[in-house]
Every structure is written in C-alpha cells, then in structure tokens.
Design an enzyme around this catalytic site. Structure first.
Site, PDB file in Angstrom:
ATOM      1  N   LYS A 152       0.869  -1.185   0.000  1.00 53.02           N
ATOM      2  CA  LYS A 152       0.000   0.000   0.000  1.00 53.02           C
ATOM      3  C   LYS A 152       0.898   1.225   0.000  1.00 53.02           C
ATOM      4  O   LYS A 152       2.017   1.190   0.517  1.00 53.02           O
ATOM      5  CB  LYS A 152      -0.885   0.008   1.250  1.00 53.02           C
ATOM      6  CG  LYS A 152      -2.108   0.885   1.135  1.00 53.02           C
ATOM      7  CD  LYS A 152      -3.269   0.159   0.478  1.00 53.02           C
ATOM      8  CE  LYS A 152      -4.406   1.111   0.171  1.00 53.02           C
ATOM      9  NZ  LYS A 152      -5.611   0.417  -0.293  1.00 53.02           N
ATOM     10  N   ASP A 181      -6.997   4.435  -4.554  1.00 53.87           N
ATOM     11  CA  ASP A 181      -7.658   4.306  -3.251  1.00 53.87           C
ATOM     12  C   ASP A 181      -8.258   5.687  -2.958  1.00 53.87           C
ATOM     13  O   ASP A 181      -8.477   6.470  -3.908  1.00 53.87           O
ATOM     14  CB  ASP A 181      -6.640   3.889  -2.162  1.00 53.87           C
ATOM     15  CG  ASP A 181      -7.305   3.469  -0.853  1.00 53.87           C
ATOM     16  OD1 ASP A 181      -7.894   2.384  -0.802  1.00 53.87           O
ATOM     17  OD2 ASP A 181      -7.261   4.247   0.125  1.00 53.87           O
TER      18      ASP A 181
HETATM   19  P1  NDP Z   1     -12.963   7.980  -2.692  1.00 53.74           P
HETATM   20  O1  NDP Z   1     -11.885   8.964  -2.475  1.00 53.74           O
HETATM   21  O2  NDP Z   1     -13.508   7.766  -4.044  1.00 53.74           O
HETATM   22  O3  NDP Z   1     -14.186   8.286  -1.711  1.00 53.74           O
HETATM   23  C1  NDP Z   1     -14.019   8.329  -0.335  1.00 53.74           C
HETATM   24  C2  NDP Z   1     -15.343   8.706   0.294  1.00 53.74           C
HETATM   25  O4  NDP Z   1     -15.245   8.561   1.713  1.00 53.74           O
HETATM   26  C3  NDP Z   1     -15.717  10.159   0.038  1.00 53.74           C
HETATM   27  O5  NDP Z   1     -17.109  10.279   0.051  1.00 53.74           O
HETATM   28  C4  NDP Z   1     -15.111  10.855   1.257  1.00 53.74           C
HETATM   29  O6  NDP Z   1     -15.707  12.083   1.591  1.00 53.74           O
HETATM   30  C5  NDP Z   1     -15.388   9.838   2.345  1.00 53.74           C
HETATM   31  N1  NDP Z   1     -14.403   9.982   3.420  1.00 53.74           N
HETATM   32  C6  NDP Z   1     -13.051   9.899   3.305  1.00 53.74           C
HETATM   33  N2  NDP Z   1     -12.470  10.120   4.496  1.00 53.74           N
HETATM   34  C7  NDP Z   1     -13.487  10.337   5.359  1.00 53.74           C
HETATM   35  C8  NDP Z   1     -13.548  10.614   6.747  1.00 53.74           C
HETATM   36  N3  NDP Z   1     -12.437  10.709   7.479  1.00 53.74           N
HETATM   37  N4  NDP Z   1     -14.776  10.765   7.325  1.00 53.74           N
HETATM   38  C9  NDP Z   1     -15.912  10.674   6.586  1.00 53.74           C
HETATM   39  N5  NDP Z   1     -15.915  10.418   5.261  1.00 53.74           N
HETATM   40  C10 NDP Z   1     -14.717  10.242   4.663  1.00 53.74           C
HETATM   41  O7  NDP Z   1     -12.374   6.587  -2.087  1.00 53.74           O
HETATM   42  P2  NDP Z   1     -12.833   5.109  -2.379  1.00 53.74           P
HETATM   43  O8  NDP Z   1     -14.293   5.064  -2.584  1.00 53.74           O
HETATM   44  O9  NDP Z   1     -11.929   4.544  -3.389  1.00 53.74           O
HETATM   45  O10 NDP Z   1     -12.464   4.400  -0.990  1.00 53.74           O
HETATM   46  C11 NDP Z   1     -13.381   4.302   0.098  1.00 53.74           C
HETATM   47  C12 NDP Z   1     -12.942   3.169   1.021  1.00 53.74           C
HETATM   48  O11 NDP Z   1     -12.893   1.946   0.272  1.00 53.74           O
HETATM   49  C13 NDP Z   1     -11.552   3.331   1.632  1.00 53.74           C
HETATM   50  O12 NDP Z   1     -11.544   2.743   2.902  1.00 53.74           O
HETATM   51  C14 NDP Z   1     -10.674   2.517   0.686  1.00 53.74           C
HETATM   52  O13 NDP Z   1      -9.482   2.081   1.303  1.00 53.74           O
HETATM   53  C15 NDP Z   1     -11.601   1.354   0.407  1.00 53.74           C
HETATM   54  N6  NDP Z   1     -11.278   0.583  -0.789  1.00 53.74           N
HETATM   55  C16 NDP Z   1     -11.238   1.178  -2.029  1.00 53.74           C
HETATM   56  C17 NDP Z   1     -10.958   0.416  -3.146  1.00 53.74           C
HETATM   57  C18 NDP Z   1     -11.020   0.971  -4.519  1.00 53.74           C
HETATM   58  O14 NDP Z   1     -10.948   0.176  -5.466  1.00 53.74           O
HETATM   59  N7  NDP Z   1     -11.171   2.256  -4.721  1.00 53.74           N
HETATM   60  C19 NDP Z   1     -10.585  -1.026  -3.015  1.00 53.74           C
HETATM   61  C20 NDP Z   1     -10.745  -1.556  -1.693  1.00 53.74           C
HETATM   62  C21 NDP Z   1     -11.035  -0.755  -0.634  1.00 53.74           C
HETATM   63  P3  NDP Z   1     -14.891  13.450   1.318  1.00 53.74           P
HETATM   64  O15 NDP Z   1     -14.978  13.645  -0.153  1.00 53.74           O
HETATM   65  O16 NDP Z   1     -15.617  14.479   2.130  1.00 53.74           O
HETATM   66  O17 NDP Z   1     -13.491  13.218   1.806  1.00 53.74           O
END
Ligand code: NDP
Length: 451
Positions: A130, A170
């Site tokens: 990562k 991510d």
């Molecule tokens: P994105 O950046 O596309 O979206 C993240 C979302 O989560 C946004 O809505 C963001 O809101 C919100 N968010 C982030 N940090 C916080 C916080 N501290 N408190 C509240 N809301 C928060 O990321 P992904 O959708 O890619 O990833 C989301 C999760 O899924 C993560 O845990 C990631 O590790 C996991 N994941 C992702 C994969 C992928 O293929 N993309 C694969 C496997 C796991 P805001 O815009 O306000 O920050």
C-alpha cells in the site's frame, strides 16, 4: 478463546506495540487478525517454530520519500510519500495509493497488512502492499494534481514494476490520478507495461475495474443472504461515502432491487426516504468526479434531508454498507444498527468498524457481518484480472470480467464458510476470512525456508 491463548495473544500484541510505537491503526489491524490466528495455530507447531505470524507483521520494506512540487502560484510545496511493501510470498506486491491528509505510516501499514490477506483470498497471485501521501487533492487545481502525481511517481517508479509491485487507486486516487502517474512512469522507463491498475480503457485498463469494489461488496452481501435463503430484493440499504466504492455499491444494490436511502461525505449524510434512482446517482457521480462538490448539494437539488457532521448508522435499514473510511462505525453506531435489527453489514471501506463495535455486532448471532478483506476484495480481484489482460495484451468484455469477479467473490464466500463455520452452524466471516487468507501466505513462507 482459552485462557492460555488469551495470554499468548496479549504477549504477541505487546511485542507488536513495542516494535511499532505510536501506530494505533496498525496495532488494530494486527489485533483483528491475531485474535483468530493465535487460536488457529495453537496446535500447529510449525507456524510457531517458524514465527510465521511475527514475520507477517513485519513489512518486507517501507520506502518513504520527499515529494516536492510547485503550486499554481509558483510556491514550492513539500509532502511525504510512502510505499509499504508488506509481503510478496504469493505474488508481486499489490495495493492502492491513497492521497489524503490523514495518511501516516501507521495507516499505510494497516492497509498493507490487510491487503496481504485480502489478496490471498482472491485466489490470484498477488502479494500485499500500500502507498500514498499526506497530499490533500481537495481544492487543488487539475494542473496542481498533475504536477503532484508526476513528482510522486518520479521517486516511486524506481521501486515498482509489473513483476515487482503494482499500485492502484484508493481514497483520493481515481482515474485522473492513475492516468497522470502511469504517464509519468511510462515517460521515465520508456516502457509501456502494466505497472498500475485502474488505468483508462484506452491505455490498458480493464472493463469493470471502476465498478469492481462496490459491486464486489454487494455480491458478498448477496452470497451471505443466499446462503441463508434470502435476497437483497426489497431491502432498505444504508450506504456511507459518495466516492468510488459507495456509488458503485449503491448502483448494484439498486439493480438487485435494494432501496438505497443514504450517501455521505466527511461533512455529513443525506437521507433520501424515497430511495435513490439511477438518475440521482449519476448526478452524485458527476458532482464527486467532475464538479468535485459536497454531498450537501444533493439535498438542495433533490429536496432531501441533510444531517451535518453525522454518520448514517441511526437510519432504520435492513442492510448497511460502510464505504467511506476506517473506524467509521464506532460502538455507539453499532448500538444503533443492532437496535434497528439490521440483518447484514458488508464492509466496502477498509477496517470501517472499531474493535468495540465488532465485539457488539458479533454477539448478535443473526447479524451477517462481512469483513473488508472479504467484502471489498472485488477491486483488487479485477486489478489482478487487469494484470492478466496486460500480460496477454488482451482486453476482455465487461461481461467476461463481471463473470470472473462474481466467481472471485463466490470463492471468497465459500472460503469464509469453510474456515468460519462454528460448531452451532453459525458462520464467523471474520474468522473465516482471516484463517483462509493466512493459510495460503503462511504455506508459501514455509516453502521458502527461513528468510
Ligand atoms: P474515494 O476517495 O472515491 O471516496 C471516499 C469517500 O469517503 C468520500 O465520500 C469521502 O468524503 C469519504 N471519506 C473519506 N475520508 C473520510 C472521513 N475521514 N470521514 C468521513 N468520510 C470520509 O475513495 P474510495 O471510494 O476509493 O475508498 C473508500 C474506502 O474503500 C476506503 O476505505 C478505501 O481504502 C476502500 N477501498 C477502495 C478500493 C477501490 O478500489 N477504490 C478497493 C478496496 C477498498 P470526502 O470527499 O468528504 O473526503
């Protein structure tokens, strides 16, 4: 767990904490796995003799570097970049890159550790890694993001390669950032090779990769429900986040007849009692990916409730999908979910549930709870398929990739059932995923001897 195993777990965790001071997220991730693995290896002396679990908790290496870039005003900015290469026993290091101000070595070590087990569960030959940076893409211009990505890759490129380490996206790293980083890699090494996944379709990406994590989370829920002769159809679903994982999770839920009533971001959640439609969801995707706005705007546009600074876990529902970030379901949130008789939770985000919340949820035997390493493995699964397509110099159809994704998740569900079945028939999905993920990596490490 027997008393002597409790003592052993405590001793093991003391060692982890001593060797990794000030890294609470990493301690939490290791503890979540060790709780199942310490009892599992109690009667298997080879694992203890060869210190397999201890070795797994020590990353092969951590690369930390300076990222210097120039903002639109000509100011010099400095961030810190990392790549944690956790374990390559079963394949090249593989795992995403996160750009978020909360990124620390501890966060990336927890994610790389988790990733190792998750990748093992997919059945594909991928090790765990990562990376990321404390860079905050919010409020940055497109050109600033491009210059940052190029500066980041200028250092990272010497540590990665299609057979060495293959990063992906991510939080904060989507198609745009992957494009900038892949472009810079290609320029530096003068080779077109599958060194990143999540690439655009025009330059070696896989169909369904964008959708894969969210779709996989829903497939995992579907498999858990099918196992109990139930389905998603007609269920009220609460989803957190509004990024890549959340939006495609919502999309697949709707396709399968679920009613999605919430989405969120770090400023609060929207509650749409009528349920999302495809049209509303497309509006959100445009808001987040192109206009880069806040979820509150959805409430204004569609006249729904917006709950500022809150998480959606108190909203009555049948199924819950945490798809935002780590530790977003705390004890008080779990109490609400349990009080509302939620039937299932599938973790789209990594480690979204705190240990206290997991404990409470696990007491409720009729609540199906899929851990992130199983429920969000669809993303890395299709990344693995993207690597295969790049090696073959082929691009499969969306249908072909989706069939394979479905098989990968079914395989993970089957492993959870095999290794997580309790004497009373209850399936402990956390235990099943931990033990199955551990087994394959451990066996490879034993085969290599002491190193
Ligand atoms: P994105 O950046 O596309 O979206 C993240 C979302 O989560 C946004 O809505 C963001 O809101 C919100 N968010 C982030 N940090 C916080 C916080 N501290 N408190 C509240 N809301 C928060 O990321 P992904 O959708 O890619 O990833 C989301 C999760 O899924 C993560 O845990 C990631 O590790 C996991 N994941 C992702 C994969 C992928 O293929 N993309 C694969 C496997 C796991 P805001 O815009 O306000 O920050």
């Amino acid at each position: 767990m027997a008393d002597n195993q409790e003592d052993e777990l405590e001793r093991f965790m003391e060692g982890v904490k001593r060797r990794n001071p000030g890294e609470p997220e990493f301690h939490q991730a290791v503890h979540e796995v060790a709780m199942d693995i310490v009892p599992y290896i109690a009667d298997k002396p080879i694992y203890k003799e060869l210190m397999i679990l201890e070795r797994m908790t020590e990353p092969d290496r951590i690369i930390s570097f300076r990222v210097t870039w120039e903002d639109d005003q000509g100011n010099i900015r400095v961030n810190r970049g990392y790549r944690v290469q956790q374990n390559n026993s079963i394949g090249p290091y593989k795992g995403g890159i996160r750009f978020h101000p909360s990124v620390t070595q501890s966060v990336l070590k927890f994610l790389a550790f988790e990733q190792t087990f998750k990748n093992s569960l997919t059945g594909l030959p991928m090790g765990g890694g990562k990376g990321g940076s404390d860079f905050n893409p919010k409020g940055k211009s497109d050109r600033e993001v491009m210059r940052f990505c190029q500066a980041f890759m200028t250092e990272l490129h010497r540590h990665i390669g299609p057979d060495t380490d293959v990063p992906a996206g991510d939080i904060g790293v989507g198609a745009r950032e992957v494009g900038y980083m892949f472009g810079q890699y290609k320029r530096l090494v003068n080779r077109f090779e599958g060194v990143l996944t999540g690439k655009g379709l025009e330059f070696g990406g896989s169909r369904i990769r964008t959708e894969a994590t969210g779709y996989g989370t829903v497939y995992m829920m579907e498999d858990m429900l099918t196992h109990h002769k139930e389905s998603i159809d007609g269920k009220i679903c609460v989803v957190s986040g509004s990024g890549n994982v959340a939006t495609y999770c919502a999309k697949k839920l709707m396709e399968l007849g679920g009613k999605v009533v919430t989405l969120s971001d770090s400023s609060g959640f929207v509650y749409d009692k009528d349920g999302l439609t495809l049209e509303k969801l497309e509006w959100v995707m445009d808001l987040k990916e192109k206009r880069r706005g806040r979820i509150e705007e959805f409430a204004r546009e569609f006249g729904t409730e917006f709950h500022e600074g809150e998480r959606p876990w108190g909203v009555p529902c049948n199924l819950a999908f945490p798809c935002a970030t780590q530790n977003e379901i705390e004890l008080a949130d779990a109490e609400k979910l349990v009080a509302n008789n939620v039937r299932g939770i599938a973790e789209g985000a990594n480690m979204p549930t705190t240990p206290e919340a997991i404990k409470l949820i696990q007491k409720k035997r009729d609540l199906l709870h899929a851990p992130s390493k199983a429920a969000n493995a669809g993303g890395v699964g299709v990344s693995g398929l993207e690597m295969s397509q790049n090696s073959l110099r082929l691009q499969w159809s969306a249908g072909e990739v989706d069939v394979r994704l479905r098989e990968i998740i079914k395989g993970i569900h089957d492993q959870c059932v095999e290794f997580g079945r309790q004497s009373d028939g209850h399936i402990d999905y956390f235990k099943g995923a931990n033990v199955a993920g551990f087994n394959k990596v451990a066996k490879a490490m034993i085969a290599y001897g002491v190193m």
